[in-house]
Design an enzyme around this catalytic site. Structure first.
Site, PDB file in Angstrom:
ATOM      1  N   HIS A 349       0.851  -1.193   0.000  1.00 40.60           N
ATOM      2  CA  HIS A 349       0.000   0.000   0.000  1.00 40.60           C
ATOM      3  C   HIS A 349       0.879   1.232   0.000  1.00 40.60           C
ATOM      4  O   HIS A 349       1.927   1.240   0.633  1.00 40.60           O
ATOM      5  CB  HIS A 349      -0.910   0.009   1.245  1.00 40.60           C
ATOM      6  CG  HIS A 349      -2.063   0.930   1.104  1.00 40.60           C
ATOM      7  ND1 HIS A 349      -1.972   2.275   1.364  1.00 40.60           N
ATOM      8  CD2 HIS A 349      -3.326   0.702   0.687  1.00 40.60           C
ATOM      9  CE1 HIS A 349      -3.138   2.827   1.129  1.00 40.60           C
ATOM     10  NE2 HIS A 349      -3.982   1.907   0.711  1.00 40.60           N
ATOM     11  N   ASP A 406      -7.960  -5.267   0.080  1.00 41.70           N
ATOM     12  CA  ASP A 406      -8.488  -6.110  -0.980  1.00 41.70           C
ATOM     13  C   ASP A 406      -8.114  -7.578  -0.846  1.00 41.70           C
ATOM     14  O   ASP A 406      -8.637  -8.422  -1.564  1.00 41.70           O
ATOM     15  CB  ASP A 406      -7.986  -5.598  -2.350  1.00 41.70           C
ATOM     16  CG  ASP A 406      -8.656  -4.302  -2.718  1.00 41.70           C
ATOM     17  OD1 ASP A 406      -9.843  -4.150  -2.393  1.00 41.70           O
ATOM     18  OD2 ASP A 406      -7.998  -3.435  -3.329  1.00 41.70           O
TER      19      ASP A 406
HETATM   20  N1  ACO Z   1       4.164  -7.662  -4.924  1.00 46.03           N
HETATM   21  C1  ACO Z   1       5.494  -7.662  -5.108  1.00 46.03           C
HETATM   22  N2  ACO Z   1       6.280  -6.569  -4.965  1.00 46.03           N
HETATM   23  C2  ACO Z   1       5.677  -5.424  -4.620  1.00 46.03           C
HETATM   24  C3  ACO Z   1       4.294  -5.340  -4.405  1.00 46.03           C
HETATM   25  C4  ACO Z   1       3.514  -6.508  -4.576  1.00 46.03           C
HETATM   26  N3  ACO Z   1       2.202  -6.486  -4.388  1.00 46.03           N
HETATM   27  N4  ACO Z   1       3.960  -4.071  -4.090  1.00 46.03           N
HETATM   28  C5  ACO Z   1       5.097  -3.372  -4.090  1.00 46.03           C
HETATM   29  N5  ACO Z   1       6.148  -4.180  -4.402  1.00 46.03           N
HETATM   30  C6  ACO Z   1       7.561  -3.818  -4.444  1.00 46.03           C
HETATM   31  C7  ACO Z   1       7.900  -3.012  -5.691  1.00 46.03           C
HETATM   32  O1  ACO Z   1       8.290  -3.872  -6.745  1.00 46.03           O
HETATM   33  C8  ACO Z   1       8.997  -2.136  -5.193  1.00 46.03           C
HETATM   34  O2  ACO Z   1      10.166  -2.921  -5.099  1.00 46.03           O
HETATM   35  P1  ACO Z   1      11.626  -2.242  -5.358  1.00 46.03           P
HETATM   36  O3  ACO Z   1      11.789  -1.232  -4.252  1.00 46.03           O
HETATM   37  O4  ACO Z   1      12.570  -3.382  -5.292  1.00 46.03           O
HETATM   38  O5  ACO Z   1      11.547  -1.614  -6.717  1.00 46.03           O
HETATM   39  C9  ACO Z   1       8.580  -1.806  -3.753  1.00 46.03           C
HETATM   40  O6  ACO Z   1       7.782  -2.939  -3.345  1.00 46.03           O
HETATM   41  C10 ACO Z   1       7.753  -0.531  -3.621  1.00 46.03           C
HETATM   42  O7  ACO Z   1       6.650  -0.630  -4.503  1.00 46.03           O
HETATM   43  P2  ACO Z   1       5.995   0.590  -5.265  1.00 46.03           P
HETATM   44  O8  ACO Z   1       5.222   0.074  -6.433  1.00 46.03           O
HETATM   45  O9  ACO Z   1       7.034   1.628  -5.527  1.00 46.03           O
HETATM   46  O10 ACO Z   1       5.008   1.141  -4.138  1.00 46.03           O
HETATM   47  P3  ACO Z   1       3.805   2.110  -4.376  1.00 46.03           P
HETATM   48  O11 ACO Z   1       3.535   2.763  -3.078  1.00 46.03           O
HETATM   49  O12 ACO Z   1       4.041   2.965  -5.562  1.00 46.03           O
HETATM   50  O13 ACO Z   1       2.598   1.111  -4.773  1.00 46.03           O
HETATM   51  C11 ACO Z   1       0.779  -0.373  -4.656  1.00 46.03           C
HETATM   52  C12 ACO Z   1       1.599   0.696  -3.927  1.00 46.03           C
HETATM   53  C13 ACO Z   1       0.354   0.145  -6.027  1.00 46.03           C
HETATM   54  C14 ACO Z   1      -0.483  -0.675  -3.843  1.00 46.03           C
HETATM   55  C15 ACO Z   1       1.655  -1.648  -4.817  1.00 46.03           C
HETATM   56  O14 ACO Z   1       2.025  -2.139  -3.546  1.00 46.03           O
HETATM   57  C16 ACO Z   1       0.934  -2.739  -5.611  1.00 46.03           C
HETATM   58  O15 ACO Z   1       1.010  -2.747  -6.839  1.00 46.03           O
HETATM   59  N6  ACO Z   1       0.232  -3.685  -4.918  1.00 46.03           N
HETATM   60  C17 ACO Z   1      -0.531  -4.701  -5.611  1.00 46.03           C
HETATM   61  C18 ACO Z   1      -1.875  -4.131  -6.084  1.00 46.03           C
HETATM   62  C19 ACO Z   1      -2.839  -3.884  -4.949  1.00 46.03           C
HETATM   63  O16 ACO Z   1      -3.034  -4.718  -4.078  1.00 46.03           O
HETATM   64  N7  ACO Z   1      -3.468  -2.714  -4.998  1.00 46.03           N
HETATM   65  C20 ACO Z   1      -4.508  -2.316  -4.004  1.00 46.03           C
HETATM   66  C21 ACO Z   1      -4.034  -1.216  -3.130  1.00 46.03           C
HETATM   67  S1  ACO Z   1      -5.201  -0.847  -1.899  1.00 46.03           S
HETATM   68  C22 ACO Z   1      -6.355   0.043  -2.729  1.00 46.03           C
HETATM   69  O17 ACO Z   1      -6.120   0.812  -3.612  1.00 46.03           O
HETATM   70  C23 ACO Z   1      -7.681  -0.130  -2.301  1.00 46.03           C
END
Ligand code: ACO
Length: 471
Positions: A349, A406
């Site tokens: 998140h 979720d």
């Molecule tokens: N699985 C694997 N790796 C992940 C995940 C994941 N679900 N989420 C983040 N990471 C990793 C990224 O690859 C990144 O790694 P790095 O530092 O080695 O490059 C690091 O964690 C940070 O991730 P970001 O994408 O930069 O974090 P951001 O805050 O931009 O994204 C998000 C948050 C979009 C929710 C992300 O965690 C994600 O894509 N999760 C999966 C989708 C999801 O569940 N979305 C629902 C969110 S809740 C809502 O909106 C109701």
């Protein structure tokens, strides 16, 4: 000093608190401020601290402002005017786009409160309509207020034939989020009385109640069309909001346990401050586009799998793991592999870096509702195993990736007999009061300006047009 860009350009923070060089001071408690039930976004008071930005031999003092929970912000409103500089902030990771008195969340401590009330208490004791009132009008309603609010919503219970026909004109396999967004936008064609730039208070209340009623109807109708079944109309004189929705989806009588579970789910989704869809609603609304257009845009923003669409993606992922034999370790490895686009859906998140308090409640609700309905869903075991494994893994621990709202919600929706492609619609139904409250707060705030970010241009510098035969 926090940051130095060159010998002559830097930002320095001044603090009157000698033991705390960054100037962060303890958050005032609710009792100290006595302002937990503020209904209007207010100007953030200035702290005694400020930061000095030194750039190009000139110095600019940037005030440090403080929210009611002690959140500190650097006020850069005069930055461009005084220095010619703008800030660059991909994904708005550091940018507060507004002040708001609706929802407080602290991602580090896993706190979520609506108008000061902890989400845990609201989920346990309240119901969705009461929470919608709280978000929109700032305080919990008394009995008379709740009755009047419910009656106003119920007065909009029937849907115009043209809008029903529109929903029925879509193919059964149309995604209901697309249908919902389109029909919401189409409302502008039928209700010109709500299209004024500046709505009176009465009209604002009326259009918000109308949307509460109609989004419920549209969602249930879209589901029925997807099932190739005739529409079931609202019976709001008999049923409360959530029961009416379930009645419209499935017909017949409604199991009170199922209605209660739906209330909890919708409460947990009702607002989440300036997320992608809410920011979209505010941005569209800031141009004074009508509320139907703003909410329709919010639905579109919510649809994406990185936002509300994640609940559908989680179930699809769990089903994929199940079809693969249930070995979730392989999928954890895929999520960690930077050459693989796969992400663990329902994990991570932008704001919660400890735990998502909504996920905790939902996980418990999931166990309860499945037990009550005597359902055994192997996907729940896969989800729990996946969570346990991921939370032990240094990749997820180091990146502070925890289950979000979720992760378990889809399993409950599935138990409530709601198909996968409707999950994000359920999220939209829950988030609607938050969008309405945030829109209302925005239009009522004197600080509101049309949303218009700057950019840093990185394209070619001036060049002269060449005739086509010269290219
Ligand atoms: N699985 C694997 N790796 C992940 C995940 C994941 N679900 N989420 C983040 N990471 C990793 C990224 O690859 C990144 O790694 P790095 O530092 O080695 O490059 C690091 O964690 C940070 O991730 P970001 O994408 O930069 O974090 P951001 O805050 O931009 O994204 C998000 C948050 C979009 C929710 C992300 O965690 C994600 O894509 N999760 C999966 C989708 C999801 O569940 N979305 C629902 C969110 S809740 C809502 O909106 C109701």
């Amino acid at each position: 000093m926090t940051h130095i860009t060159s010998d002559s350009n830097f930002i320095q923070f001044y603090s009157p608190y000698s033991d705390n060089p960054q100037g962060a001071r303890q958050a005032p408690t609710g009792a100290e401020t006595g302002e937990n039930t503020m209904t209007l976004a207010r100007k953030m008071p200035m702290t005694k601290n400020s930061a000095e930005l030194v750039y190009d031999g000139r110095s600019l003092e940037l005030p440090v402002l403080e929210g009611s929970e002690g959140e500190l912000a650097l006020d850069i409103n005069k930055l461009r005017q005084d220095t010619g500089l703008v800030t660059l902030d991909h994904g708005f990771m550091n940018t507060a786009s507004c002040t708001s008195a609706i929802t407080f969340l602290d991602g580090e401590r896993g706190i979520l409160r609506y108008r000061g009330y902890p989400i845990e208490e609201l989920a346990e004791k309240s119901n969705f309509i009461e929470v919608a009132y709280l978000l929109t009008y700032g305080d919990l309603p008394n009995s008379a207020q709740l009755k009047a609010y419910s009656e106003q919503i119920n007065s909009h219970s029937s849907t115009r034939a043209e809008l029903k026909n529109l929903i029925q004109s879509y193919p059964a396999d149309a995604h209901p989020m697309g249908v919902l967004s389109a029909v919401l936008s189409s409302m502008s064609a039928y209700y010109p009385e709500f299209l004024d730039q500046d709505l009176s208070k009465e009209k604002m209340d009326a259009v918000m109640s109308q949307l509460m009623a109609q989004v419920k109807n549209f969602s249930a109708y879209a589901y029925r069309v997807g099932q190739k079944k005739p529409l079931v109309d609202s019976n709001s004189s008999k049923y409360d909001y959530c029961s009416d929705f379930l009645h419209m989806m499935h017909g017949g009588e409604v199991d009170p346990e199922v209605a209660r579970a739906l209330n909890v789910l919708l409460i947990l989704h009702a607002d989440h401050e300036q997320n992608c869809s809410t920011s979209t609603v505010r941005l569209v609304g800031s141009s004074k586009a009508n509320l139907y257009a703003a909410i329709s845009a919010g639905v579109s923003a919510l649809w994406g799998p990185l936002h509300g669409g994640a609940n559908q993606a989680v179930i699809e992922m769990l089903q994929e793991i199940q079809a693969d034999g249930g070995g979730y370790k392989k999928f954890i490895a895929k999520a960690k592999d930077k050459n693989d686009g796969f992400r663990l859906m329902g994990f991570g998140h932008r704001v919660y870096k400890n735990f998502d308090p909504r996920a905790r409640i939902i996980k418990q609700a999931c166990d309860t509702i499945l037990a009550k309905l005597k359902i055994q869903d192997p996907l729940l075991d896969i989800a729990k195993g996946l969570e346990e494994e991921a939370l032990k893994d240094t990749y997820f621990v180091e990146r502070k990736l925890y289950p979000n709202v979720d992760f378990y919600s889809g399993i409950i929706y599935k138990a409530l007999n709601i198909p996968t492609n409707m999950f994000t619609v359920m999220f939209a139904l829950g988030r609607l009061p938050g969008w309405l409250a945030q829109w209302k707060e925005m239009v009522e705030s004197k600080d509101t300006k049309i949303g218009r970010p700057r950019q840093i241009y990185t394209g070619p510098i001036t060049r002269n047009y060449k005739a086509i035969h010269e290219r």
